[in-house]
Design an enzyme around this catalytic site. Sequence first.
Site, short mmCIF file in Angstrom:
data_model
loop_
_atom_site.label_atom_id
_atom_site.label_comp_id
_atom_site.label_asym_id
_atom_site.label_seq_id
_atom_site.Cartn_x
_atom_site.Cartn_y
_atom_site.Cartn_z
N HIS A 75 24.76 -97.48 -84.57
CA HIS A 75 26.06 -96.80 -84.67
C HIS A 75 26.87 -97.18 -85.89
CE1 HIS A 75 27.16 -100.67 -82.95
NE2 HIS A 75 28.39 -100.46 -83.39
C1 UD1 Z 1 31.07 -105.22 -83.71
C2 UD1 Z 1 30.55 -106.36 -84.60
C3 UD1 Z 1 30.58 -107.66 -83.83
C4 UD1 Z 1 31.95 -107.93 -83.25
C5 UD1 Z 1 32.42 -106.73 -82.48
C6 UD1 Z 1 33.83 -106.92 -81.96
C7 UD1 Z 1 28.87 -106.20 -86.36
C8 UD1 Z 1 27.45 -106.04 -86.72
N1 UD1 Z 1 29.19 -106.15 -85.06
O1 UD1 Z 1 30.34 -105.04 -82.54
O2 UD1 Z 1 30.23 -108.71 -84.71
O3 UD1 Z 1 31.91 -109.02 -82.37
O4 UD1 Z 1 32.39 -105.58 -83.28
O5 UD1 Z 1 34.71 -107.25 -82.95
O6 UD1 Z 1 29.71 -106.33 -87.21
N2 UD1 Z 1 26.98 -102.24 -74.72
C9 UD1 Z 1 27.36 -101.58 -73.57
N3 UD1 Z 1 26.87 -100.30 -73.38
C10 UD1 Z 1 26.06 -99.68 -74.27
C11 UD1 Z 1 25.69 -100.37 -75.46
C12 UD1 Z 1 26.19 -101.64 -75.67
O7 UD1 Z 1 28.07 -102.13 -72.73
O8 UD1 Z 1 25.67 -98.53 -74.03
C13 UD1 Z 1 27.50 -103.60 -74.95
C14 UD1 Z 1 26.46 -104.63 -75.36
O9 UD1 Z 1 25.93 -105.26 -74.23
C15 UD1 Z 1 27.26 -105.57 -76.26
C16 UD1 Z 1 28.30 -104.68 -76.87
O10 UD1 Z 1 28.39 -103.51 -76.06
O11 UD1 Z 1 27.94 -106.56 -75.50
C17 UD1 Z 1 27.88 -104.29 -78.27
O12 UD1 Z 1 28.72 -103.30 -78.73
P1 UD1 Z 1 28.45 -102.51 -80.08
O13 UD1 Z 1 29.17 -101.23 -79.94
O14 UD1 Z 1 27.01 -102.53 -80.38
O15 UD1 Z 1 29.26 -103.34 -81.17
P2 UD1 Z 1 28.88 -104.58 -82.10
O16 UD1 Z 1 28.06 -104.17 -83.24
O17 UD1 Z 1 28.37 -105.71 -81.27
#
Ligand code: UD1
Length: 364
Positions: A211
């Site tokens: 994303h």
């Molecule tokens: C981004 C940052 C991260 C930071 C965060 C908050 C980067 C690469 N990432 O989040 O460092 O801590 O912002 O400031 O810069 N999840 C769900 N449902 C889904 C998919 C994911 O609940 O369908 C959960 C996962 O378990 C995880 C989180 O959402 O805990 C990840 O979210 P995502 O949208 O991937 O953001 P990050 O890249 O982690």
Amino acid sequence: MVKSKYPKVAIVLGTRPEIIKMAPIIRLCKKQGINYFVLHTGQHYSYSMDRQIFRDLELQRPRYNLNVGGHHYRKQIGYMVPKIMEVLKKESVDLVIVQGDTNSVLAGALAANKAGVKIAHHEAGYRSHNLAMLEETNRIITDHISDFLFASTNNAYRNLVSEGIPKYKVFLTGNTVVDTLRQNIKIAMKKSRILKKLSLRNKKYILTTAHRAEIVDVPDRLASVIAGLDAVAKNSKLPIIYPIHPWTEQNLKEFGIKVPSQIRLVKPLGYLDTLLLIQNAKLVLTDSGGIQEEAAVLRVPTVILRDETERIELVRLGLSFIAGSDPAHIISGAKKMLKSKLRWSNPFGDGHAAEKILSALNLI
Ligand code: UD1
């Protein structure tokens, strides 16, 4: 209760991952009777990216919601700052806590800075060293105006010190991603029906998420990642499950990119379902930060769909492979990670980061 120098605390958040990583801090503030409130910028606002996560984590709704999510993400910070400042003034806040690197994080920190309020930054010091990544500037600016910096890893700690931030401001605490995961994995194993719902079996599928703006907003890069995923599905003969952000789904349509049937797009999932899907996946391919961390804790290898990672320990330990968006690199990364014998270790802390953070702030 400890008498704190910061009697009134605002926890500022705005996106799904911030809700997840702030949850242990919010819980502990509540348990310890700290005078705090939650301010949500509304950066994420759909049910699945917001209310569903509050519900899964059994958190109360925030006291404030600024509803700025409708604005384009490149303009959001400008809308957020004055609104956050207004709340900080009205509530006579002494300390703002932010987490991570989103627009909401930088807006929360800037608003506090301009209002003369102390700033605590959890997940300080992560660096991708890629300024084309929107989050990288958010991190750097936030770190350099913060009063308390909580580093998740040794490498993050070293980054901060090497940028000239005085050591007395920096604390190595680990990341609350581990706290939230440990507090919820058993609940997920008991409650989640996601494997059944998607007709999946343990270690018989691959999980993917992508994303980041620098991938999904660039038609060629997005098409290239989809081609790479397709190649991995064909080669491994495993289906790929892809919970997709609304923004990315819209881009796929707009750019006319067809998604092959072995890549199964699903709506963003709840947190408990996601934990279970990571735990049972054979492999994770992702550009997410939080999912890299969670996969490492749950002992699932990852292929990173970016050209770099700020979780560099994972690559050094051989638990992740940086593939970027080139299909040939994605497939070779997936093959490598599927056959390597890994020695697991978790660089993100012991699951007590929230306690360490609040005690460094002298709040408990
Ligand atoms: C981004 C940052 C991260 C930071 C965060 C908050 C980067 C690469 N990432 O989040 O460092 O801590 O912002 O400031 O810069 N999840 C769900 N449902 C889904 C998919 C994911 O609940 O369908 C959960 C996962 O378990 C995880 C989180 O959402 O805990 C990840 O979210 P995502 O949208 O991937 O953001 P990050 O890249 O982690």
